[in-house]
Scaffold this motif. Structure first.
Motif, PDB file in Angstrom:
ATOM      1  N   LEU A 194      26.315  93.200 -22.896  1.00 34.12           N
ATOM      2  CA  LEU A 194      27.157  92.058 -23.230  1.00 34.12           C
ATOM      3  C   LEU A 194      28.142  92.521 -24.292  1.00 34.12           C
ATOM      4  CD1 LEU A 194      27.596  89.079 -22.620  1.00 34.12           C
ATOM      5  CD2 LEU A 194      25.942  88.512 -24.383  1.00 34.12           C
ATOM      6  N   ASN A 195      29.397  92.642 -23.892  1.00 34.71           N
ATOM      7  CA  ASN A 195      30.426  93.208 -24.766  1.00 34.71           C
ATOM      8  C   ASN A 195      30.008  94.579 -25.310  1.00 34.71           C
ATOM      9  OD1 ASN A 195      33.101  92.581 -25.546  1.00 34.71           O
ATOM     10  ND2 ASN A 195      32.434  92.410 -27.671  1.00 34.71           N
ATOM     11  N   GLY A 196      29.350  95.359 -24.466  1.00 41.46           N
ATOM     12  CA  GLY A 196      28.919  96.705 -24.823  1.00 41.46           C
ATOM     13  C   GLY A 196      27.608  96.775 -25.573  1.00 41.46           C
ATOM     14  N   LYS A 197      27.044  95.634 -25.929  1.00 38.18           N
ATOM     15  CA  LYS A 197      25.789  95.572 -26.680  1.00 38.18           C
ATOM     16  C   LYS A 197      24.639  95.233 -25.729  1.00 38.18           C
ATOM     17  CE  LYS A 197      23.828  93.113 -30.687  1.00 38.18           C
ATOM     18  NZ  LYS A 197      24.095  92.124 -31.748  1.00 38.18           N
ATOM     19  N   TYR A 244      31.643  95.661 -18.505  1.00 39.43           N
ATOM     20  CA  TYR A 244      31.413  94.333 -17.922  1.00 39.43           C
ATOM     21  C   TYR A 244      30.257  93.647 -18.626  1.00 39.43           C
ATOM     22  CZ  TYR A 244      34.381  96.082 -14.194  1.00 39.43           C
ATOM     23  OH  TYR A 244      35.439  96.594 -13.493  1.00 39.43           O
ATOM     24  N   ASN A 245      30.243  92.328 -18.555  1.00 40.18           N
ATOM     25  CA  ASN A 245      29.126  91.555 -19.098  1.00 40.18           C
ATOM     26  C   ASN A 245      28.097  91.297 -18.007  1.00 40.18           C
ATOM     27  OD1 ASN A 245      30.172  91.425 -21.653  1.00 40.18           O
ATOM     28  ND2 ASN A 245      30.932  89.329 -21.489  1.00 40.18           N
ATOM     29  N   GLY A 246      26.845  91.652 -18.298  1.00 36.57           N
ATOM     30  CA  GLY A 246      25.755  91.355 -17.386  1.00 36.57           C
ATOM     31  C   GLY A 246      25.228  92.532 -16.602  1.00 36.57           C
ATOM     32  N   MET A 247      25.924  93.651 -16.593  1.00 41.85           N
ATOM     33  CA  MET A 247      25.429  94.815 -15.860  1.00 41.85           C
ATOM     34  C   MET A 247      24.108  95.273 -16.472  1.00 41.85           C
ATOM     35  SD  MET A 247      27.482  95.866 -13.315  1.00 41.85           S
ATOM     36  CE  MET A 247      27.903  97.596 -13.129  1.00 41.85           C
ATOM     37  N   LEU A 248      23.167  95.687 -15.616  1.00 44.25           N
ATOM     38  CA  LEU A 248      21.844  96.081 -16.098  1.00 44.25           C
ATOM     39  C   LEU A 248      21.878  97.408 -16.833  1.00 44.25           C
ATOM     40  CD1 LEU A 248      19.303  95.207 -13.248  1.00 44.25           C
ATOM     41  CD2 LEU A 248      20.228  93.757 -15.068  1.00 44.25           C
ATOM     42  N   VAL A 249      21.004  97.519 -17.818  1.00 48.11           N
ATOM     43  CA  VAL A 249      20.704  98.802 -18.459  1.00 48.11           C
ATOM     44  C   VAL A 249      19.594  99.419 -17.611  1.00 48.11           C
ATOM     45  CG1 VAL A 249      19.927  99.955 -20.547  1.00 48.11           C
ATOM     46  CG2 VAL A 249      21.279  97.844 -20.722  1.00 48.11           C
ATOM     47  N   ARG A 250      19.916 100.453 -16.862  1.00 51.99           N
ATOM     48  CA  ARG A 250      18.949 101.032 -15.918  1.00 51.99           C
ATOM     49  C   ARG A 250      18.108 102.120 -16.556  1.00 51.99           C
ATOM     50  NH1 ARG A 250      23.045 101.928 -10.774  1.00 51.99           N
ATOM     51  NH2 ARG A 250      23.147  99.750 -10.079  1.00 51.99           N
ATOM     52  N   ASP A 251      16.902 102.285 -16.042  1.00 49.45           N
ATOM     53  CA  ASP A 251      16.090 103.445 -16.409  1.00 49.45           C
ATOM     54  C   ASP A 251      15.822 104.245 -15.129  1.00 49.45           C
ATOM     55  OD1 ASP A 251      14.114 102.054 -15.032  1.00 49.45           O
ATOM     56  OD2 ASP A 251      13.008 101.496 -16.845  1.00 49.45           O
ATOM     57  N   GLU A 252      15.142 105.369 -15.259  1.00 51.39           N
ATOM     58  CA  GLU A 252      14.943 106.248 -14.107  1.00 51.39           C
ATOM     59  C   GLU A 252      14.168 105.557 -12.991  1.00 51.39           C
ATOM     60  OE1 GLU A 252      13.478 110.810 -13.069  1.00 51.39           O
ATOM     61  OE2 GLU A 252      13.402 110.075 -15.133  1.00 51.39           O
ATOM     62  N   ARG A 253      13.172 104.771 -13.376  1.00 54.67           N
ATOM     63  CA  ARG A 253      12.367 104.076 -12.370  1.00 54.67           C
ATOM     64  C   ARG A 253      13.234 103.113 -11.570  1.00 54.67           C
ATOM     65  NH1 ARG A 253       9.945  99.325 -12.470  1.00 54.67           N
ATOM     66  NH2 ARG A 253      10.171  99.089 -14.722  1.00 54.67           N
ATOM     67  N   ALA A 303      18.437  82.525 -31.392  1.00 51.14           N
ATOM     68  CA  ALA A 303      18.330  83.985 -31.420  1.00 51.14           C
ATOM     69  C   ALA A 303      19.520  84.633 -30.715  1.00 51.14           C
ATOM     70  CB  ALA A 303      17.024  84.431 -30.776  1.00 51.14           C
ATOM     71  N   PHE A 304      19.954  84.030 -29.619  1.00 48.94           N
ATOM     72  CA  PHE A 304      21.084  84.592 -28.870  1.00 48.94           C
ATOM     73  C   PHE A 304      22.373  84.487 -29.682  1.00 48.94           C
ATOM     74  CE2 PHE A 304      24.511  84.301 -25.659  1.00 48.94           C
ATOM     75  CZ  PHE A 304      24.298  85.501 -25.010  1.00 48.94           C
ATOM     76  N   LEU A 305      22.603  83.322 -30.284  1.00 51.67           N
ATOM     77  CA  LEU A 305      23.815  83.158 -31.092  1.00 51.67           C
ATOM     78  C   LEU A 305      23.828  84.115 -32.279  1.00 51.67           C
ATOM     79  CD1 LEU A 305      24.229  79.258 -31.210  1.00 51.67           C
ATOM     80  CD2 LEU A 305      25.630  80.895 -29.926  1.00 51.67           C
ATOM     81  N   LYS A 306      22.650  84.342 -32.863  1.00 55.48           N
ATOM     82  CA  LYS A 306      22.562  85.247 -34.021  1.00 55.48           C
ATOM     83  C   LYS A 306      22.945  86.677 -33.641  1.00 55.48           C
ATOM     84  CE  LYS A 306      19.409  86.705 -37.682  1.00 55.48           C
ATOM     85  NZ  LYS A 306      18.032  86.637 -38.216  1.00 55.48           N
ATOM     86  N   ALA A 307      22.556  87.096 -32.416  1.00 58.14           N
ATOM     87  CA  ALA A 307      22.819  88.472 -31.988  1.00 58.14           C
ATOM     88  C   ALA A 307      24.163  88.628 -31.285  1.00 58.14           C
ATOM     89  CB  ALA A 307      21.697  88.923 -31.044  1.00 58.14           C
ATOM     90  N   TYR A 308      24.809  87.508 -30.968  1.00 62.80           N
ATOM     91  CA  TYR A 308      25.999  87.548 -30.128  1.00 62.80           C
ATOM     92  C   TYR A 308      27.176  88.228 -30.841  1.00 62.80           C
ATOM     93  CZ  TYR A 308      29.574  85.919 -26.865  1.00 62.80           C
ATOM     94  OH  TYR A 308      30.596  85.861 -25.955  1.00 62.80           O
ATOM     95  N   PRO A 309      27.927  89.082 -30.124  1.00 62.44           N
ATOM     96  CA  PRO A 309      29.052  89.804 -30.754  1.00 62.44           C
ATOM     97  C   PRO A 309      30.330  88.984 -30.809  1.00 62.44           C
ATOM     98  CG  PRO A 309      28.751  90.563 -28.501  1.00 62.44           C
ATOM     99  CD  PRO A 309      27.674  89.548 -28.744  1.00 62.44           C
TER     100      PRO A 309
END
Length: 387
Positions: A67-70, A173-182, A284-290
């Motif tokens: 989300l905005n790179g975060k 982009y906003n919403g793209m998954l952070v993927r792992d190897e699995r 919590a979301f608003l606190k972390a939001y960029p």
């Protein structure tokens, strides 16, 4: 009633798979079943039990998205199913509520799902946040110089290389998954696809294509590029299939500009609603939001309604990137009043506050809406994965 919800384990897999195969109308071969077992071991599965029998279930994926790179922790809901004799008894409603509380407890401030019905999930706070553009391109319309400098190589499964390119692309982009190897192994590279990687003249990888060719159609499963040069090389590579395919099918972000770059932009294009999203924990979301609010000197006052998770309902003041929960009694009368669905859509960037306000989807003063517009990053929502 909530005592009927249990966390399911591997011993429940036969019942879980039986319900999934019935509800989603597919059959697993022995090989597919083994793959499904390995994949399902990583799901958190909540089941509704009736006298020791599985009546309904949902699967919860512990994921993260950009989300905005975060990175934000996100609970992905999938495989929601109920046997017919137990439907319309509120089972899925209770499972969803239980899953949301579980997400909140585990710091997952967002939730995504692919709906069987948009109205059904809207009742519980999810809203359309991902809309893709589907192209059906006659390949002869791709015959032109795409201005790519470098070369393309088809490669075998190289997760390290693909992951590096994907991660750089996904942060745009906003919403793209952070993927792992699995995730790459089980969800992206299933074994039947072709993979092509573009390289510039300095031999640096600039993009990749995951695709397959069948029945004279080239279907693009993933189109990733880090530069216009990489984009051009991929388009040229697709065009080079003109001797063996008649048509190209591809899904792109909603704001994709390919028609403007085509000599002939008249080809079938369809806007397809895809995934829904929901904020799980508003404070919590608003606190972390960029927020990008350094240049915004005035505060924004926001009142949120959330009927399904009342703990989220309340009033907030956003000022200088900081968020404070305030008592409703001291809320400005010009404040923005919105639902959890509208808040989710705005903060993910699927629609701007000014767009929703102009459509009469929430109330507030034009000045507060303008301030909120200035505070929110501008970034397209996009999701290439499915669960």
């Amino acid at each position: 009633m909530m005592t009927a919800i249990q966390r399911l384990t591997e011993k429940d897999f036969p019942e879980i798979f039986a319900l999934s195969q019935f509800a989603f109308q597919y059959e697993l071969s022995a090989e597919e079943r083994q793959k499904k077992i390995e994949e399902t071991k990583h799901h958190k599965i909540w089941g509704w039990m009736e006298q020791g029998t599985l009546a309904g279930k949902l699967h919860l994926h512990s994921l993260s998205c950009y989300l905005n790179g975060k990175e934000f922790a996100m609970g992905g809901i999938g495989n929601v199913a109920t046997w017919p004799e137990y439907r319309r008894q509120g089972i899925v409603k209770h499972l969803l509520h239980h899953a949301l509380l579980d997400m909140k407890e585990n710091g997952q401030t967002l939730s995504f799902l692919h709906p069987f019905s948009f109205p059904f999930y809207r009742k519980y706070g999810w809203e359309l946040a991902f809309t893709n553009k589907h192209y059906s391109l006659p390949i002869n319309q791709l015959k032109k110089d795409w201005n790519g400098s470098g070369y393309v190589r088809r490669v075998q499964k190289d997760i390290g290389l693909l992951h590096s390119l994907y991660s750089s692309f996904a942060k745009n982009y906003n919403g793209m998954l952070v993927r792992d190897e699995r995730w790459w192994e089980q969800r992206v590279l299933t074994g039947n696809e072709q993979i092509a990687v573009t390289y510039n003249e300095q031999d640096e990888a600039e993009g990749y294509l995951i695709y397959y060719v069948k029945n004279d159609i080239l279907t693009v499963e993933e189109f990733v590029y880090l530069s216009l040069n990489g984009w051009g090389l991929l388009m040229q590579f697709i065009a080079n299939h003109d001797s063996m395919v008649e048509k190209v099918e591809m899904e792109m972000p909603e704001n994709d500009l390919l028609p403007l770059k085509m000599d002939e932009p008249r080809f079938p294009q369809e806007i397809k609603p895809y995934f829904m999203a929901r904020i799980v924990d508003v404070p919590a979301f608003l606190k972390a939001y960029p927020f990008r609010s350094k240049n915004v000197s005035l505060p924004v006052h926001l009142h949120v309604e959330d009927d399904f998770l009342p703990d989220n309902a309340g009033s907030y003041r956003i000022e200088g990137g900081q968020v404070v929960r305030i008592e409703d009694e001291i809320l400005e009368e010009n404040a923005i009043f919105c639902t959890i669905q509208q808040l989710t859509v705005m903060l993910l960037g699927a629609k701007r506050p000014s767009e929703l306000y102009a459509a009469g989807m929430f109330s507030g003063s034009p000045k507060e809406v303008e301030l909120l517009d200035e505070m929110l990053p501008v970034r397209q929502t996009y999701l290439t994965d499915f669960f």
